[in-house]
Design a protein around this motif. Structure first.
Motif, PDB file in Angstrom:
ATOM      1  N   ARG A  17     -15.849 -56.232 -59.125  1.00  0.00           N
ATOM      2  CA  ARG A  17     -15.626 -57.322 -58.012  1.00  0.00           C
ATOM      3  C   ARG A  17     -15.699 -56.532 -56.742  1.00  0.00           C
ATOM      4  NH1 ARG A  17     -10.268 -59.844 -59.990  1.00  0.00           N
ATOM      5  NH2 ARG A  17      -9.948 -57.516 -60.916  1.00  0.00           N
ATOM      6  N   GLN A  18     -15.301 -55.299 -56.666  1.00  0.00           N
ATOM      7  CA  GLN A  18     -15.273 -54.620 -55.498  1.00  0.00           C
ATOM      8  C   GLN A  18     -16.421 -53.490 -55.166  1.00  0.00           C
ATOM      9  OE1 GLN A  18     -12.998 -55.762 -53.110  1.00  0.00           O
ATOM     10  NE2 GLN A  18     -11.816 -56.836 -54.526  1.00  0.00           N
ATOM     11  N   TRP A  74     -14.504 -57.150 -63.808  1.00  0.00           N
ATOM     12  CA  TRP A  74     -14.175 -58.306 -64.375  1.00  0.00           C
ATOM     13  C   TRP A  74     -15.153 -58.490 -65.910  1.00  0.00           C
ATOM     14  CZ3 TRP A  74     -11.861 -63.230 -63.187  1.00  0.00           C
ATOM     15  CH2 TRP A  74     -12.541 -64.058 -63.684  1.00  0.00           C
ATOM     16  N   THR A  98      -9.908 -58.470 -67.580  1.00  0.00           N
ATOM     17  CA  THR A  98      -9.723 -57.720 -66.246  1.00  0.00           C
ATOM     18  C   THR A  98      -9.200 -56.361 -66.450  1.00  0.00           C
ATOM     19  OG1 THR A  98      -7.715 -58.523 -65.486  1.00  0.00           O
ATOM     20  CG2 THR A  98      -9.901 -59.628 -64.769  1.00  0.00           C
ATOM     21  N   THR A 157     -10.650 -52.921 -60.935  1.00  0.00           N
ATOM     22  CA  THR A 157     -11.644 -53.996 -60.268  1.00  0.00           C
ATOM     23  C   THR A 157     -12.651 -54.644 -60.992  1.00  0.00           C
ATOM     24  OG1 THR A 157     -13.183 -52.206 -59.696  1.00  0.00           O
ATOM     25  CG2 THR A 157     -11.451 -52.669 -58.164  1.00  0.00           C
ATOM     26  N   LEU A 193     -16.904 -65.844 -62.006  1.00  0.00           N
ATOM     27  CA  LEU A 193     -17.106 -64.772 -61.307  1.00  0.00           C
ATOM     28  C   LEU A 193     -17.578 -64.778 -60.065  1.00  0.00           C
ATOM     29  CD1 LEU A 193     -17.533 -61.640 -61.156  1.00  0.00           C
ATOM     30  CD2 LEU A 193     -19.682 -61.877 -61.987  1.00  0.00           C
ATOM     31  N   THR A 222     -18.572 -56.537 -64.571  1.00  0.00           N
ATOM     32  CA  THR A 222     -18.867 -56.636 -63.283  1.00  0.00           C
ATOM     33  C   THR A 222     -17.912 -56.048 -62.196  1.00  0.00           C
ATOM     34  OG1 THR A 222     -20.159 -58.551 -63.995  1.00  0.00           O
ATOM     35  CG2 THR A 222     -19.988 -57.839 -61.510  1.00  0.00           C
ATOM     36  N   SER A 247     -23.400 -54.166 -62.623  1.00  0.00           N
ATOM     37  CA  SER A 247     -23.067 -55.025 -63.729  1.00  0.00           C
ATOM     38  C   SER A 247     -23.389 -54.367 -64.750  1.00  0.00           C
ATOM     39  CB  SER A 247     -23.284 -56.634 -63.378  1.00  0.00           C
ATOM     40  OG  SER A 247     -22.916 -57.076 -64.524  1.00  0.00           O
ATOM     41  N   SER A 299     -13.231 -60.925 -52.579  1.00  0.00           N
ATOM     42  CA  SER A 299     -13.308 -59.478 -52.587  1.00  0.00           C
ATOM     43  C   SER A 299     -13.278 -58.831 -51.238  1.00  0.00           C
ATOM     44  CB  SER A 299     -14.423 -58.974 -53.338  1.00  0.00           C
ATOM     45  OG  SER A 299     -15.647 -59.725 -52.926  1.00  0.00           O
ATOM     46  N   VAL A 348     -14.432 -65.788 -58.068  1.00  0.00           N
ATOM     47  CA  VAL A 348     -13.447 -64.592 -57.907  1.00  0.00           C
ATOM     48  C   VAL A 348     -14.011 -63.643 -56.945  1.00  0.00           C
ATOM     49  CG1 VAL A 348     -12.645 -62.381 -58.929  1.00  0.00           C
ATOM     50  CG2 VAL A 348     -12.382 -64.771 -60.067  1.00  0.00           C
ATOM     51  N   SER A 349     -15.378 -63.468 -56.753  1.00  0.00           N
ATOM     52  CA  SER A 349     -16.064 -62.447 -56.021  1.00  0.00           C
ATOM     53  C   SER A 349     -15.950 -63.053 -54.498  1.00  0.00           C
ATOM     54  CB  SER A 349     -17.468 -62.122 -56.384  1.00  0.00           C
ATOM     55  OG  SER A 349     -18.254 -63.407 -56.092  1.00  0.00           O
TER      56      SER A 349
END
Length: 238
Positions: free
Chosen positions: A210-211, A107, A102, A105, A143, A208, A191, A150, A146-147
């Motif tokens: 994430r925010q 990934w 990371t 923000t 992912l 990618t 992405s 966000s 995790v997303s």
């Protein structure tokens, strides 16, 4: 007379026994014994991904350290799932490795595959043509998880479709390469992917945001270009 008959009978019995052929010895098979040993498996491929220290020097935080990817019927390894369908080279993957990093923000996923019957250049060539359909499918469980946390409040589906918007290349890279960026319809996340080939191996580094809105496609391209030396140094080992 009776004694003579008995003696004669004994003589005939002995003669009959001596005339019988001895039992044949079992035949020895000339065929080699069958083996149920599994086919040889390639060695650990994690050495072709940067170590934690190398990632730290490149300004990244280790999300998940490099690990072998065990390829099997229920765990196929697709470097890039172009058009959302399996490609011919996907079935030729014999071994793999993966890691996550990371930065702010971003990934950053690293996936490496080793192929039997394909060179890395052949995979890249086929992938470049397959991307003519204009889309890929993420297939990134981590992912997707995790997303969900966000700020936009909407997680990215595990099989989210990425629409390819642009392609790019990194000048000065010795390996055959393929780069592209796109937009997920879900969650409005961008992405970018940079794919490198060396021998019969292929490495895909995917960034990618994430925010949504924090890292544009142009910013992600720039980050991948900055990271290429760190990834190529590990990937190009022979």
């Amino acid at each position: 007379m009776r004694i003579a008959l008995v003696v004669t009978g004994l003589v005939l019995l002995v003669a009959g026994c001596s005339a019988e052929a001895p039992a044949a010895a079992p035949k020895q098979s000339s065929a080699p014994p069958s083996s149920s040993a599994p086919p040889p498996v390639s060695g650990d491929l994690t050495k072709y991904l940067p170590s934690g220290d190398e990632l730290t020097k490149a300004g990244l935080a280790v999300g998940r350290d490099r690990l072998p990817y065990v390829v099997g019927p229920n765990t196929p390894l697709r470097i890039v799932r172009a058009c959302g369908v399996d490609q011919p080279w996907d079935a030729a993957v014999r071994n793999g490795a993966q890691a996550y990093s990371t930065k702010d923000t971003l990934w950053i996923r690293q996936r490496l595959a080793e192929y039997a019957g394909y060179t890395g250049s052949q995979v890249l060539s086929g992938l470049g043509k397959a991307l003519g359909c204009g889309k890929t499918v993420s297939g990134d469980h981590d992912l997707a998880f995790v997303s969900r946390f966000s700020s936009h409040g909407k997680g990215l589906p595990e099989d989210a479709e990425l629409t390819v918007k642009t392609r790019f290349s990194v000048p000065g890279t010795g390996d055959p390469q393929l780069g592209f960026c796109g937009q997920f319809a879900e969650a409005r996340m961008a992405s970018c992917v940079l794919v490198l080939a060396h021998g019969n191996r292929v490495l895909a580094v995917t960034t990618t945001d994430r925010q949504p809105g924090q890292a544009s496609m142009a910013a992600q391209q720039a980050e991948l270009k900055r990271l290429v030396p760190a990834f190529a140094a590990a990937f190009d080992q022979d």
